[in-house]
Each structure stands twice: as structure tokens, then as C-alpha cells.
Enzyme design. Structure first.
Site, PDB file in Angstrom:
ATOM      1  N   GLY A   5      28.249  29.035 -11.193  1.00  0.00           N
ATOM      2  CA  GLY A   5      27.029  28.745 -10.458  1.00  0.00           C
ATOM      3  C   GLY A   5      27.329  27.859  -9.271  1.00  0.00           C
ATOM      4  O   GLY A   5      28.347  27.162  -9.232  1.00  0.00           O
ATOM      5  N   GLN A  52      25.349  21.899  -2.723  1.00  0.00           N
ATOM      6  CA  GLN A  52      26.789  21.755  -2.950  1.00  0.00           C
ATOM      7  C   GLN A  52      27.606  22.231  -1.751  1.00  0.00           C
ATOM      8  O   GLN A  52      28.785  21.915  -1.650  1.00  0.00           O
ATOM      9  CB  GLN A  52      27.222  22.511  -4.207  1.00  0.00           C
ATOM     10  CG  GLN A  52      26.702  21.881  -5.489  1.00  0.00           C
ATOM     11  CD  GLN A  52      27.163  22.656  -6.688  1.00  0.00           C
ATOM     12  OE1 GLN A  52      26.535  23.632  -7.081  1.00  0.00           O
ATOM     13  NE2 GLN A  52      28.273  22.222  -7.265  1.00  0.00           N
ATOM     14  N   CYS A  84      31.374  21.048 -13.268  1.00  0.00           N
ATOM     15  CA  CYS A  84      30.675  21.270 -11.999  1.00  0.00           C
ATOM     16  C   CYS A  84      31.715  21.385 -10.888  1.00  0.00           C
ATOM     17  O   CYS A  84      32.684  20.625 -10.869  1.00  0.00           O
ATOM     18  CB  CYS A  84      29.729  20.099 -11.736  1.00  0.00           C
ATOM     19  SG  CYS A  84      28.784  20.229 -10.216  1.00  0.00           S
ATOM     20  N   LEU A  85      31.479  22.323  -9.976  1.00  0.00           N
ATOM     21  CA  LEU A  85      32.401  22.480  -8.852  1.00  0.00           C
ATOM     22  C   LEU A  85      32.415  21.249  -7.957  1.00  0.00           C
ATOM     23  O   LEU A  85      33.366  21.041  -7.204  1.00  0.00           O
ATOM     24  CB  LEU A  85      32.037  23.729  -8.040  1.00  0.00           C
ATOM     25  CG  LEU A  85      32.192  25.059  -8.791  1.00  0.00           C
ATOM     26  CD1 LEU A  85      31.699  26.210  -7.933  1.00  0.00           C
ATOM     27  CD2 LEU A  85      33.639  25.281  -9.224  1.00  0.00           C
ATOM     28  N   HIS A 107      21.507  23.732 -15.025  1.00  0.00           N
ATOM     29  CA  HIS A 107      22.463  22.975 -14.207  1.00  0.00           C
ATOM     30  C   HIS A 107      22.170  23.170 -12.715  1.00  0.00           C
ATOM     31  O   HIS A 107      22.095  22.197 -11.955  1.00  0.00           O
ATOM     32  CB  HIS A 107      23.880  23.448 -14.561  1.00  0.00           C
ATOM     33  CG  HIS A 107      24.971  22.748 -13.834  1.00  0.00           C
ATOM     34  ND1 HIS A 107      25.827  21.871 -14.461  1.00  0.00           N
ATOM     35  CD2 HIS A 107      25.372  22.804 -12.542  1.00  0.00           C
ATOM     36  CE1 HIS A 107      26.712  21.413 -13.576  1.00  0.00           C
ATOM     37  NE2 HIS A 107      26.444  21.977 -12.404  1.00  0.00           N
ATOM     38  N   GLU A 108      22.010  24.429 -12.296  1.00  0.00           N
ATOM     39  CA  GLU A 108      21.816  24.705 -10.869  1.00  0.00           C
ATOM     40  C   GLU A 108      20.443  24.237 -10.391  1.00  0.00           C
ATOM     41  O   GLU A 108      20.320  23.701  -9.286  1.00  0.00           O
ATOM     42  CB  GLU A 108      22.024  26.195 -10.565  1.00  0.00           C
ATOM     43  CG  GLU A 108      23.414  26.711 -10.877  1.00  0.00           C
ATOM     44  CD  GLU A 108      24.567  25.864 -10.353  1.00  0.00           C
ATOM     45  OE1 GLU A 108      24.452  25.256  -9.269  1.00  0.00           O
ATOM     46  OE2 GLU A 108      25.604  25.789 -11.031  1.00  0.00           O
ATOM     47  N   HIS A 114      20.507  20.645  -9.597  1.00  0.00           N
ATOM     48  CA  HIS A 114      21.114  20.353  -8.296  1.00  0.00           C
ATOM     49  C   HIS A 114      20.055  20.392  -7.194  1.00  0.00           C
ATOM     50  O   HIS A 114      20.099  19.579  -6.261  1.00  0.00           O
ATOM     51  CB  HIS A 114      22.197  21.380  -7.952  1.00  0.00           C
ATOM     52  CG  HIS A 114      23.563  21.030  -8.421  1.00  0.00           C
ATOM     53  ND1 HIS A 114      24.229  19.887  -8.025  1.00  0.00           N
ATOM     54  CD2 HIS A 114      24.406  21.686  -9.251  1.00  0.00           C
ATOM     55  CE1 HIS A 114      25.423  19.860  -8.588  1.00  0.00           C
ATOM     56  NE2 HIS A 114      25.558  20.934  -9.339  1.00  0.00           N
TER      57      HIS A 114
END
Length: 156
Positions: free
Chosen positions: A46, A51, A88-89, A130-131, A134
Site C-alpha cells: 500500500g 507518502q 510501512c514504506l 493503514h493507508e 495516512h
């Protein structure tokens, strides 16, 4: 398209609330394509617009069943509970135990601004939560049970 730079934890943009998308412009269509390319290049499941430095309510998810584009997503139902390692990226090489709903129902728009609802269980439910967080300026580290730990890069 293009690979965009992923913002890393500590970047103030990751703590900002994103603006609702009113229409998909050519610029936002390119953003969605770039986000998918960036997510796949980074081996993520994701990626949310902040991000990559864009404060719009757009995220992409792919847990292995094909890409899902989320524009203005909202969780409208949730149930159950699951606790697992989450990464997480924007915090590369790290993970932590997070409890999330085991089942969610989301409402969102696709890249053509067509509204849809989708259910997600287990990993997909986790990815949606999660997304969407963000997009509200939050990161998973706020929910970690215990310590954030290093992950073996070969496992990602």
C-alpha cells in the site's frame, strides 16, 4: 510512469490531514499511476499520497490480487480483531505489532470517480486501515504494542 521519492517518518507532511479529491485531473491520474509504480518498486502492499508528498485523499493497495485505487476512502463498518507485525514504506526496515480490525467495509471512489464499496479481511483489512490513517496524518507507530523492531530485508 515514474517512481516517486517516498517520504520517511519525521517528514512533517506525514502528519498532515489530506484534502478531499473533487475530481480526477490529468495530474491526479498521473499521481495514481506513479503511486502504483512506486509501491511495486518498493515491494509494498500500500501507499498513500502523503507518502510521496501530495496532500490528497488518495491511496493504492495491492495484497497480491491486483491494484485497488482508493479516492476519498472511508471505513464504514469494522469488526473482529487481529494483531500482527505491521510495516510501512515510510519507516523502512522496521515493523511492530499492531492490533487492527479483522474485517472492514470501505466506501471509496476509483480512478474514474465511480463510487464503490469493498470488504476486506485480514491483510486487506489491515492495509485499508493503514493507508486511510495516512490520509488523516497518522502512522502505524502510534499503535505499536511493545517495541518497533528491525525486520530481515529478505523477508519483505
Amino acid at each position: 510512469m515514474a517512481i516517486r521519492q517516498i517520504r520517511i517518518a519525521g517528514d512533517p507532511i506525514l502528519n498532515k490531514v489530506c484534502k478531499e479529491v473533487k475530481e480526477i485531473t490529468p495530474m491526479l491520474q498521473t499521481l495514481i499511476e506513479d503511486m502504483l509504480d512506486t509501491m511495486y518498486e518498493a515491494n509494498g502492499v500500500g501507499l498513500a499520497a502523503p507518502q510521496v508528498g501530495i496532500l490528497r485523499r488518495i491511496a493504492v493497495v495491492d495484497i497480491g490480487d491486483g491494484p485497488i485505487v482508493l479516492v476519498n476512502p472511508k471505513i464504514i463498518e469494522q469488526s473482529g480483531e487481529q494483531t500482527a507485525d505491521e510495516a510501512c514504506l515510510s519507516l523502512p526496515g522496521k515493523a511492530g505489532q499492531v492490533t487492527r480490525p479483522d474485517h472492514v467495509l470501505i466506501r471509496a471512489f476509483d480512478e474514474n470517480m465511480e463510487e464503490y464499496e469493498m470488504e476486506g479481511d485480514e491483510l486487506l483489512a489491515r492495509a485499508f486501515c493503514h493507508e486511510i490513517e495516512h490520509l488523516d496524518g497518522h502512522m502505524y507507530m502510534e499503535h505499536v504494542i511493545g517495541e518497533i523492531h528491525d525486520v530481515n530485508q529478505e523477508e519483505e
